[in-house]
Design an enzyme around this catalytic site. Sequence first.
Site, PDB file in Angstrom:
ATOM      1  N   GLY A  56     -25.726 -19.430 -14.492  1.00 35.30           N
ATOM      2  CA  GLY A  56     -25.873 -20.314 -13.328  1.00 35.30           C
ATOM      3  C   GLY A  56     -25.431 -21.716 -13.682  1.00 35.30           C
ATOM      4  O   GLY A  56     -25.342 -22.060 -14.865  1.00 35.30           O
ATOM      5  N   CYS A  82     -26.485 -16.235 -20.559  1.00 36.06           N
ATOM      6  CA  CYS A  82     -26.143 -17.651 -20.396  1.00 36.06           C
ATOM      7  C   CYS A  82     -27.353 -18.437 -19.862  1.00 36.06           C
ATOM      8  O   CYS A  82     -28.344 -18.570 -20.557  1.00 36.06           O
ATOM      9  CB  CYS A  82     -24.906 -17.778 -19.505  1.00 36.06           C
ATOM     10  SG  CYS A  82     -24.148 -19.394 -19.643  1.00 36.06           S
ATOM     11  N   TYR A  83     -27.303 -18.918 -18.615  1.00 36.19           N
ATOM     12  CA  TYR A  83     -28.475 -19.628 -18.074  1.00 36.19           C
ATOM     13  C   TYR A  83     -29.720 -18.748 -18.195  1.00 36.19           C
ATOM     14  O   TYR A  83     -30.811 -19.242 -18.488  1.00 36.19           O
ATOM     15  CB  TYR A  83     -28.225 -20.001 -16.605  1.00 36.19           C
ATOM     16  CG  TYR A  83     -29.369 -20.762 -15.983  1.00 36.19           C
ATOM     17  CD1 TYR A  83     -29.459 -22.145 -16.106  1.00 36.19           C
ATOM     18  CD2 TYR A  83     -30.372 -20.102 -15.272  1.00 36.19           C
ATOM     19  CE1 TYR A  83     -30.530 -22.851 -15.540  1.00 36.19           C
ATOM     20  CE2 TYR A  83     -31.441 -20.795 -14.706  1.00 36.19           C
ATOM     21  CZ  TYR A  83     -31.509 -22.168 -14.848  1.00 36.19           C
ATOM     22  OH  TYR A  83     -32.556 -22.858 -14.293  1.00 36.19           O
ATOM     23  N   HIS A 168     -20.838 -14.150 -22.221  1.00 35.94           N
ATOM     24  CA  HIS A 168     -20.805 -13.298 -21.017  1.00 35.94           C
ATOM     25  C   HIS A 168     -20.295 -11.887 -21.346  1.00 35.94           C
ATOM     26  O   HIS A 168     -19.089 -11.677 -21.413  1.00 35.94           O
ATOM     27  CB  HIS A 168     -19.923 -13.949 -19.943  1.00 35.94           C
ATOM     28  CG  HIS A 168     -20.556 -15.162 -19.362  1.00 35.94           C
ATOM     29  ND1 HIS A 168     -21.387 -15.101 -18.271  1.00 35.94           N
ATOM     30  CD2 HIS A 168     -20.540 -16.453 -19.754  1.00 35.94           C
ATOM     31  CE1 HIS A 168     -21.835 -16.314 -18.003  1.00 35.94           C
ATOM     32  NE2 HIS A 168     -21.337 -17.154 -18.886  1.00 35.94           N
ATOM     33  N   GLU A 170     -20.251  -9.435 -19.398  1.00 37.14           N
ATOM     34  CA  GLU A 170     -19.728  -8.786 -18.193  1.00 37.14           C
ATOM     35  C   GLU A 170     -18.242  -9.044 -17.955  1.00 37.14           C
ATOM     36  O   GLU A 170     -17.616  -8.346 -17.163  1.00 37.14           O
ATOM     37  CB  GLU A 170     -20.545  -9.218 -16.962  1.00 37.14           C
ATOM     38  CG  GLU A 170     -20.403 -10.673 -16.523  1.00 37.14           C
ATOM     39  CD  GLU A 170     -21.279 -11.660 -17.304  1.00 37.14           C
ATOM     40  OE1 GLU A 170     -21.709 -11.327 -18.424  1.00 37.14           O
ATOM     41  OE2 GLU A 170     -21.502 -12.773 -16.799  1.00 37.14           O
ATOM     42  N   SER A 222     -10.880   0.657  11.814  1.00 39.36           N
ATOM     43  CA  SER A 222      -9.664  -0.155  11.853  1.00 39.36           C
ATOM     44  C   SER A 222      -8.486   0.594  11.250  1.00 39.36           C
ATOM     45  O   SER A 222      -7.364   0.128  11.312  1.00 39.36           O
ATOM     46  CB  SER A 222      -9.893  -1.431  11.041  1.00 39.36           C
ATOM     47  OG  SER A 222     -10.055  -1.079   9.671  1.00 39.36           O
ATOM     48  N   GLY A 223      -8.771   1.743  10.614  1.00 44.05           N
ATOM     49  CA  GLY A 223      -7.706   2.449   9.898  1.00 44.05           C
ATOM     50  C   GLY A 223      -7.711   2.085   8.431  1.00 44.05           C
ATOM     51  O   GLY A 223      -7.081   2.740   7.619  1.00 44.05           O
ATOM     52  N   GLY A 224      -8.457   1.031   8.076  1.00 44.10           N
ATOM     53  CA  GLY A 224      -8.554   0.637   6.668  1.00 44.10           C
ATOM     54  C   GLY A 224      -9.484   1.585   5.902  1.00 44.10           C
ATOM     55  O   GLY A 224     -10.171   2.406   6.505  1.00 44.10           O
ATOM     56  N   VAL A 225      -9.482   1.417   4.586  1.00 42.36           N
ATOM     57  CA  VAL A 225     -10.264   2.307   3.725  1.00 42.36           C
ATOM     58  C   VAL A 225     -11.754   2.255   4.078  1.00 42.36           C
ATOM     59  O   VAL A 225     -12.404   3.289   4.243  1.00 42.36           O
ATOM     60  CB  VAL A 225     -10.104   1.901   2.237  1.00 42.36           C
ATOM     61  CG1 VAL A 225     -10.888   2.825   1.331  1.00 42.36           C
ATOM     62  CG2 VAL A 225      -8.651   1.843   1.849  1.00 42.36           C
ATOM     63  N   ASP A 226     -12.269   1.041   4.210  1.00 46.15           N
ATOM     64  CA  ASP A 226     -13.727   0.892   4.349  1.00 46.15           C
ATOM     65  C   ASP A 226     -14.235   1.562   5.618  1.00 46.15           C
ATOM     66  O   ASP A 226     -15.195   2.334   5.584  1.00 46.15           O
ATOM     67  CB  ASP A 226     -14.124  -0.593   4.395  1.00 46.15           C
ATOM     68  CG  ASP A 226     -13.487  -1.375   3.265  1.00 46.15           C
ATOM     69  OD1 ASP A 226     -13.100  -0.732   2.283  1.00 46.15           O
ATOM     70  OD2 ASP A 226     -13.377  -2.601   3.388  1.00 46.15           O
ATOM     71  N   SER A 227     -13.581   1.260   6.747  1.00 46.57           N
ATOM     72  CA  SER A 227     -14.113   1.832   7.987  1.00 46.57           C
ATOM     73  C   SER A 227     -13.840   3.330   8.054  1.00 46.57           C
ATOM     74  O   SER A 227     -14.613   4.074   8.653  1.00 46.57           O
ATOM     75  CB  SER A 227     -13.584   1.094   9.217  1.00 46.57           C
ATOM     76  OG  SER A 227     -12.195   1.163   9.278  1.00 46.57           O
ATOM     77  N   SER A 228     -12.748   3.792   7.415  1.00 42.36           N
ATOM     78  CA  SER A 228     -12.485   5.243   7.418  1.00 42.36           C
ATOM     79  C   SER A 228     -13.567   5.975   6.630  1.00 42.36           C
ATOM     80  O   SER A 228     -14.090   7.005   7.077  1.00 42.36           O
ATOM     81  CB  SER A 228     -11.129   5.550   6.777  1.00 42.36           C
ATOM     82  OG  SER A 228     -10.121   4.847   7.430  1.00 42.36           O
ATOM     83  N   LYS A 365     -15.216  -2.041  -3.592  1.00 43.35           N
ATOM     84  CA  LYS A 365     -14.076  -1.275  -3.072  1.00 43.35           C
ATOM     85  C   LYS A 365     -13.792   0.007  -3.855  1.00 43.35           C
ATOM     86  O   LYS A 365     -13.586   1.071  -3.276  1.00 43.35           O
ATOM     87  CB  LYS A 365     -12.836  -2.174  -3.125  1.00 43.35           C
ATOM     88  CG  LYS A 365     -11.687  -1.672  -2.325  1.00 43.35           C
ATOM     89  CD  LYS A 365     -11.898  -2.135  -0.930  1.00 43.35           C
ATOM     90  CE  LYS A 365     -10.829  -1.809   0.014  1.00 43.35           C
ATOM     91  NZ  LYS A 365     -11.072  -2.490   1.291  1.00 43.35           N
TER      92      LYS A 365
END
Length: 509
Positions: A56, A82-83, A168, A170, A222-228, A365
């Site tokens: 942070g 870290c923080y 870090h 990560e 919408s035809g995009g990955v997420d909404s499909s 994603k």
Amino acid sequence: MVHQKVFVIDFGGQYSQLIVRRVRELGVYSEMIAWTEAEAKLATCERPSAIILSGGPRSVLEGQAPSLPMECLKGIPTLGICYGMQLLAHSLGGQVEKADDREYGKRELNVTKPGSLVGGLTQAQVWMSHGDQVLQAPPGFDTIASTESCPVAAIENRAQNTYGVQFHPEVSHTPEGKTILRRFLFDRCGLHGDWTSESFIEDSIELIRQEVGDKRVLCAVSGGVDSSVMAALMSRALGDQVTCVFVNHGLLRKNEAEQVIEAFSSYFQPRLVVIDARNEFFAALKGVTDPEAKRKIIGAEFVRAFEAHADDLKGCDFLAQGTLYPDVIESGSATAAKIKTHHNVGGLPDWMRLRVIEPLRWLFKDEVRSVGKNLGLPEEMVEREPFPGPGLAVRILGEVTPERVAIVQDADWIFRSELRSRGLHRGIWQSYAALLDVKSVGVMGDERTYQQPIVLRAVQSEDAMTAQAVALPFPALEEIAHRIVNEVQGVNRVLYDLTSKPPATIEWE
Ligand code: XMP
């Protein structure tokens, strides 16, 4: 099924969501919670199997600095990064000193205690990004590593199962960071990694059924990955209680509306209703140039279109959206700065009557793609490039008009089909053309031109939180630029965007 779960307590660090990703990549379910909410959540919720305290921007030595939720120390294994490590040290009787300069970059880690959390690493490089540092470990803790400028770079208290690292683990600049996280989760906390796409699908289906009951759901696609993927999941859970609605707002890429309709009719059982709202969207956007105003208008127009449809349908109570975790994070939380209002999160108007359900709001994603594959969606649907909900409106600087949309569509079509035919599209996260709202002078066929420039952007990214420009070969760019100025009316100049995210964003607005 109840999964083992790790809470990442966020103190406003720039890599907090990356910690969540890394933990999930190791097969352990993880959620980020703001430090301000942590005490209450830990006291009332099912307790997590482990806690990771993020980095942070603040100093534990300032008054009002974010504090350690004391519930953490009641028998839950904890790793401070870290923080997070400074906070552990400061709260447990160690000593933290204010640094004059910030230490930033790669450092060699010197492991001082074999067999510890960081013992036996083969690649000792770590990524540091901090101001303050721990001068003395708290009582009961051993110092297990140092660097040249940071004498207490990692600490552990095996008896209390509490650890801290100043660097870090990560980020990819710490090559063995994942080994350290794995060791913490599996060796020290005894977790076994029970979170997979399959288990996510099973759990989600149960949760969706519980939440929706016998009501009806509109899936905004919408035809995009997420909404499909969202629509496929909702259909799997609810069958014919689901109706998919595709709003053609006129802001899609060239020929895309037709492709979406075709794909959905082939892969989805539920009804697909197509709403042609092009006129309404263009009318609402007329004269609007401010990016945030555009997003808000588009969000509102979407909902208006759905609501008009919901009335016809009678009894639709829910609106399902394909919102993802990065959308939620970037739309502003208690600790993260607001960057843009992603229209499907922050832009919904107050008068909206449908209840929103977002079954993917905890996923990144790549996780959504893996869920999509497990649900049996075809490769070309699951591997599509991300496309923003507000569509080409955020790639058209200044006013959005049908004429300017056509310019962007044509330029974008040339760019992306050239990339594909040259095999350059592989490994690209997103590629697109944007239209600027300035004009410049050119010359064509002995005539002076005074027209708009097109910007081409192609980026690599892992999760859209950060991105780098793709080093496309210059001859290909030259040929694409040549085609665009010759084939697209109204464009006399083509630029290539070299900026990474941060400091830019992937979209231009
Ligand atoms: P930025 O431009 O913020 O974009 O770096 C990150 C990712 O999000 C997409 N994006 C959006 N997606 N609604 C969406 O559904 C939005 O309002 C929106 N704005 C940006 C962008 O294409 C990229 O993948």
